[in-house]
Design a protein around this motif. Structure first.
Motif, PDB file in Angstrom:
ATOM      1  N   GLU A 246       0.765  -1.133  -0.096  1.00  0.00           N
ATOM      2  CA  GLU A 246       0.036   0.126   0.054  1.00  0.00           C
ATOM      3  C   GLU A 246       0.861   1.157   0.044  1.00  0.00           C
ATOM      4  OE1 GLU A 246      -1.988   3.492   2.422  1.00  0.00           O
ATOM      5  OE2 GLU A 246      -0.220   2.134   2.536  1.00  0.00           O
ATOM      6  N   ASN A 247       0.296   2.186  -0.842  1.00  0.00           N
ATOM      7  CA  ASN A 247       1.027   3.533  -0.715  1.00  0.00           C
ATOM      8  C   ASN A 247       0.394   4.752  -1.280  1.00  0.00           C
ATOM      9  OD1 ASN A 247       3.691   5.539  -1.498  1.00  0.00           O
ATOM     10  ND2 ASN A 247       4.306   3.672  -0.405  1.00  0.00           N
ATOM     11  N   VAL A 248       0.738   5.961  -1.076  1.00  0.00           N
ATOM     12  CA  VAL A 248       0.028   7.018  -1.440  1.00  0.00           C
ATOM     13  C   VAL A 248       0.004   7.251  -2.899  1.00  0.00           C
ATOM     14  CG1 VAL A 248       0.998   8.330   0.350  1.00  0.00           C
ATOM     15  CG2 VAL A 248       2.235   8.557  -1.586  1.00  0.00           C
ATOM     16  N   VAL A 249      -1.206   7.810  -3.426  1.00  0.00           N
ATOM     17  CA  VAL A 249      -1.484   7.848  -4.770  1.00  0.00           C
ATOM     18  C   VAL A 249      -0.396   8.813  -5.461  1.00  0.00           C
ATOM     19  CG1 VAL A 249      -3.199   8.833  -6.551  1.00  0.00           C
ATOM     20  CG2 VAL A 249      -3.763   7.437  -4.264  1.00  0.00           C
ATOM     21  N   GLY A 250       0.247   9.656  -4.728  1.00  0.00           N
ATOM     22  CA  GLY A 250       1.278  10.393  -5.441  1.00  0.00           C
ATOM     23  C   GLY A 250       2.251   9.611  -6.171  1.00  0.00           C
ATOM     24  N   LEU A 251       2.502   8.400  -5.831  1.00  0.00           N
ATOM     25  CA  LEU A 251       3.330   7.609  -6.417  1.00  0.00           C
ATOM     26  C   LEU A 251       3.317   7.107  -7.899  1.00  0.00           C
ATOM     27  CD1 LEU A 251       6.050   5.710  -6.276  1.00  0.00           C
ATOM     28  CD2 LEU A 251       4.354   3.905  -5.505  1.00  0.00           C
ATOM     29  N   THR A 252       1.859   7.448  -8.457  1.00  0.00           N
ATOM     30  CA  THR A 252       1.638   7.283  -9.754  1.00  0.00           C
ATOM     31  C   THR A 252       1.813   8.511 -10.641  1.00  0.00           C
ATOM     32  OG1 THR A 252      -0.497   7.691  -9.422  1.00  0.00           O
ATOM     33  CG2 THR A 252       0.005   5.294  -9.014  1.00  0.00           C
ATOM     34  N   ARG A 253       2.354   9.562 -10.104  1.00  0.00           N
ATOM     35  CA  ARG A 253       2.197  10.857 -10.836  1.00  0.00           C
ATOM     36  C   ARG A 253       3.138  10.723 -11.778  1.00  0.00           C
ATOM     37  NH1 ARG A 253       2.991  15.891  -6.476  1.00  0.00           N
ATOM     38  NH2 ARG A 253       3.038  16.984  -8.489  1.00  0.00           N
ATOM     39  N   PRO A 254       2.787  11.607 -13.077  1.00  0.00           N
ATOM     40  CA  PRO A 254       3.835  11.222 -14.170  1.00  0.00           C
ATOM     41  C   PRO A 254       5.367  11.682 -13.885  1.00  0.00           C
ATOM     42  CG  PRO A 254       1.950  12.344 -14.776  1.00  0.00           C
ATOM     43  CD  PRO A 254       1.915  12.213 -13.176  1.00  0.00           C
TER      44      PRO A 254
ATOM     45  N   PHE B 233       6.903  10.433 -11.571  1.00  0.00           N
ATOM     46  CA  PHE B 233       7.639   9.316 -10.866  1.00  0.00           C
ATOM     47  C   PHE B 233       7.556   8.047 -11.841  1.00  0.00           C
ATOM     48  CE2 PHE B 233       6.621  12.137  -7.226  1.00  0.00           C
ATOM     49  CZ  PHE B 233       7.831  12.345  -6.810  1.00  0.00           C
ATOM     50  N   LYS B 234       6.953   8.221 -12.809  1.00  0.00           N
ATOM     51  CA  LYS B 234       6.660   7.273 -13.816  1.00  0.00           C
ATOM     52  C   LYS B 234       7.849   6.167 -13.984  1.00  0.00           C
ATOM     53  CE  LYS B 234       4.797   5.492 -18.145  1.00  0.00           C
ATOM     54  NZ  LYS B 234       5.724   4.559 -18.253  1.00  0.00           N
ATOM     55  N   ASP B 235       9.007   6.397 -14.146  1.00  0.00           N
ATOM     56  CA  ASP B 235      10.059   5.756 -14.276  1.00  0.00           C
ATOM     57  C   ASP B 235      10.275   4.787 -13.046  1.00  0.00           C
ATOM     58  OD1 ASP B 235      10.504   6.526 -16.715  1.00  0.00           O
ATOM     59  OD2 ASP B 235      12.369   7.680 -16.372  1.00  0.00           O
ATOM     60  N   TYR B 236      10.356   5.500 -11.901  1.00  0.00           N
ATOM     61  CA  TYR B 236      10.371   4.935 -10.740  1.00  0.00           C
ATOM     62  C   TYR B 236       9.277   3.748 -10.363  1.00  0.00           C
ATOM     63  CZ  TYR B 236      13.031   3.435  -6.487  1.00  0.00           C
ATOM     64  OH  TYR B 236      13.440   2.800  -5.302  1.00  0.00           O
ATOM     65  N   TYR B 237       8.123   4.404 -10.601  1.00  0.00           N
ATOM     66  CA  TYR B 237       6.886   3.546 -10.413  1.00  0.00           C
ATOM     67  C   TYR B 237       7.170   2.317 -11.172  1.00  0.00           C
ATOM     68  CZ  TYR B 237       2.058   2.113 -10.161  1.00  0.00           C
ATOM     69  OH  TYR B 237       0.665   1.433 -10.274  1.00  0.00           O
ATOM     70  N   ASP B 238       7.361   2.516 -12.386  1.00  0.00           N
ATOM     71  CA  ASP B 238       7.349   1.269 -13.384  1.00  0.00           C
ATOM     72  C   ASP B 238       8.404   0.309 -12.964  1.00  0.00           C
ATOM     73  OD1 ASP B 238       5.463   2.244 -15.066  1.00  0.00           O
ATOM     74  OD2 ASP B 238       6.895   3.084 -16.496  1.00  0.00           O
ATOM     75  N   TYR B 239       9.325   0.855 -12.095  1.00  0.00           N
ATOM     76  CA  TYR B 239      10.589   0.020 -11.447  1.00  0.00           C
ATOM     77  C   TYR B 239      10.139  -0.815 -10.245  1.00  0.00           C
ATOM     78  CZ  TYR B 239      14.886  -0.966  -8.674  1.00  0.00           C
ATOM     79  OH  TYR B 239      15.873  -1.773  -8.061  1.00  0.00           O
ATOM     80  N   ILE B 240       9.214  -0.219  -9.691  1.00  0.00           N
ATOM     81  CA  ILE B 240       8.926  -0.859  -8.426  1.00  0.00           C
ATOM     82  C   ILE B 240       7.858  -2.105  -8.995  1.00  0.00           C
ATOM     83  CG2 ILE B 240       6.765  -0.760  -6.764  1.00  0.00           C
ATOM     84  CD1 ILE B 240       7.772   2.071  -6.106  1.00  0.00           C
ATOM     85  N   LEU B 241       6.961  -1.697  -9.956  1.00  0.00           N
ATOM     86  CA  LEU B 241       6.115  -2.974 -10.608  1.00  0.00           C
ATOM     87  C   LEU B 241       6.950  -3.883 -11.043  1.00  0.00           C
ATOM     88  CD1 LEU B 241       3.297  -0.857 -12.320  1.00  0.00           C
ATOM     89  CD2 LEU B 241       3.403  -1.676 -10.153  1.00  0.00           C
ATOM     90  N   ASP B 242       8.156  -3.545 -11.734  1.00  0.00           N
ATOM     91  CA  ASP B 242       8.954  -4.765 -12.558  1.00  0.00           C
ATOM     92  C   ASP B 242       9.955  -5.360 -11.288  1.00  0.00           C
ATOM     93  OD1 ASP B 242       8.033  -4.331 -14.799  1.00  0.00           O
ATOM     94  OD2 ASP B 242       9.734  -3.039 -15.606  1.00  0.00           O
TER      95      ASP B 242
END
Length: 433
Positions: free
Chosen positions: A151-159, A161-170
């Motif tokens: 679980e995390n804040v919605v701000g993680l999905t902001r454009p 942070f897209k590169d790091y968010y994609d890194y988290i998913l991968d």
């Protein structure tokens, strides 16, 4: 310190499929852990660094864990206390739990994702120890759970942070592709993407990841609180991915309830015509109405209006009125007849008026700790360690218990199709953003 060891509280029926076991990281005051417990999960371990939160956990369901090997071997029961490690996740070796845990869960600390637009590397900006997503990868690699819930804040999905968010998913898709010493996250991500593109990773070495942004109000929590949930299933389970829970409550139903008068009749008060005049009726959808602040403060047992004198009011613990609240621009209170604003960690100086209300006596005042606990759907006998400030910090950082239970139910239904049905845990969609 008064210890308040709680009864089971789990809704897992005897005779159901074998209960799910779990490890809880970044446990805080126990919102996510308690919600999963109510969904029938059995916690093998909880880890938390903040001393006050650890004391809160001990006051309710936890006990110190002196031996990780013994905890991994133990068979947790419905009434067993949660084994607790007070310390940093980084310092815990989870190897004894390999293959012995169904679910790894945690509300990863909300590092400052508000740095959107700053031209600095994300990990450099937030600092190594403040970004704990790599720890989620590490523990997943060590434990090899069937499911990961983060679980995390919605701000993680902001454009930004897209590169790091994609890194988290991968990173969750391939947690066993371990980051090398001195390898920065971008190079690690390139390796992850290459392996995923090759399509040669065995099913037992990868996870299927789904994410959804959920509003706690849609699941019976009397609070507007949008949060990101990322759920990863081992690919060899053959499930195909998480199906997020179907909302049980809706804004539309509350609006209609207010306009048609059922809400006011239920509370035995005159309608607020000036309030309902601002609302537009919508078609009924069969869901229950969003729960409001007034609902939370009156049901199941009504909390008395507190005296604003720093002294305990009659009723459950932590119901202490606090003086000094005053309205000013940008700090509007939560409305009694609407779900509260998002509860944030802090007391004085928290922007936006999230911890204030115009009460039924016409006073502009701070909410008490117990009132905020109700807005987070903690039970009235759940106690919090510390003074008002640390207690509010624990609550603002928690996952609402009822939302956590809905998440836990959605996962349990997919992993244990034979488990007892629960109308709060219907599933729909594929959960993808």
């Amino acid at each position: 310190m008064v210890v308040n060891k709680r009864s089971n509280g789990s809704e897992h029926a005897e005779g159901d499929a074998e209960p799910l076991t779990s490890i809880e990281l970044f446990t805080g005051a126990g919102g996510l852990a308690e919600g999963l417990h109510r969904a029938g999960y059995r916690h093998r371990l909880a880890v938390e660094f903040y001393q006050r939160a650890c004391e809160s956990l001990r006051n309710n369901r936890a006990k110190d864990c002196p031996d990780l090997v013994a905890a991994a071997r133990a068979i947790p029961t419905a009434d067993a206390e949660w084994p607790l490690i007070e310390g940093k996740v980084q310092d815990v070796d989870f190897a004894p739990f390999e293959g012995k845990v169904d679910v790894l869960a945690g509300g990863v600390p909300c590092q400052p994702w508000s740095i959107a637009g700053k031209r600095q590397d994300i990990e450099e900006k937030i600092g190594g120890e403040r970004n704990l997503w790599p720890e989620m990868f590490r523990v997943t690699h060590q434990v090899r759970p069937k499911v990961v819930i983060a679980e995390n804040v919605v701000g993680l999905t902001r454009p930004s942070f897209k590169d790091y968010y994609d890194y988290i998913l991968d990173g969750l898709r391939l947690p066993h592709e371990v980051r090398k010493p001195d390898e920065d996250w971008r190079r690690h991500h390139e390796r992850l993407k290459k392996r995923l593109d090759n399509g040669d990773v065995p099913d037992d070495e990868r996870y299927v990841v789904r994410a959804a942004i959920l509003n706690a109000a849609d699941f019976g929590v009397p609070q507007i609180r949008r949060r990101l949930f990322i759920v990863a299933y081992q690919a060899n389970l053959g499930i195909g991915g998480w199906k997020s829970p179907t909302p049980s409550h809706s804004k539309a139903s509350l609006v209609n309830d207010l306009i048609e008068g059922g809400y006011w009749a239920r509370h035995g008060i005159a309608p607020r015509d000036e309030f309902t005049a601002t609302l537009t009726p919508t078609l009924p959808n069969g869901m229950r109405p969003w729960r409001t602040v007034r609902d939370a403060l009156r049901f199941p047992d009504e909390l008395v209006e507190p005296e604003l004198n720093r002294k305990p009011s009659p009723g459950p613990e932590h119901h202490v009125g606090w003086p000094g609240a005053r309205p000013y621009r940008g700090h509007q209170p939560s409305d009694l007849d609407w779900p509260s604003k998002t509860i944030k960690a802090g007391v004085h100086g928290v922007a936006g008026g999230e911890l204030t209300v115009d009460d039924s006596l016409g006073r502009y005042r701070y909410l008490t700790v117990r009132e905020v606990a109700r807005l987070m759907t903690f039970p009235d006998d759940w106690t919090f360690d510390g003074t008002r400030g640390p207690q509010m910090r624990q609550l603002g950082n928690a996952v609402p218990v009822d939302l956590a239970k809905a998440i836990g139910d959605s996962v349990r239904i997919q992993l244990r199709p034979g488990s007892a049905p629960d109308d709060s845990a219907q599933v729909s969609g594929d959960g993808e953003l």
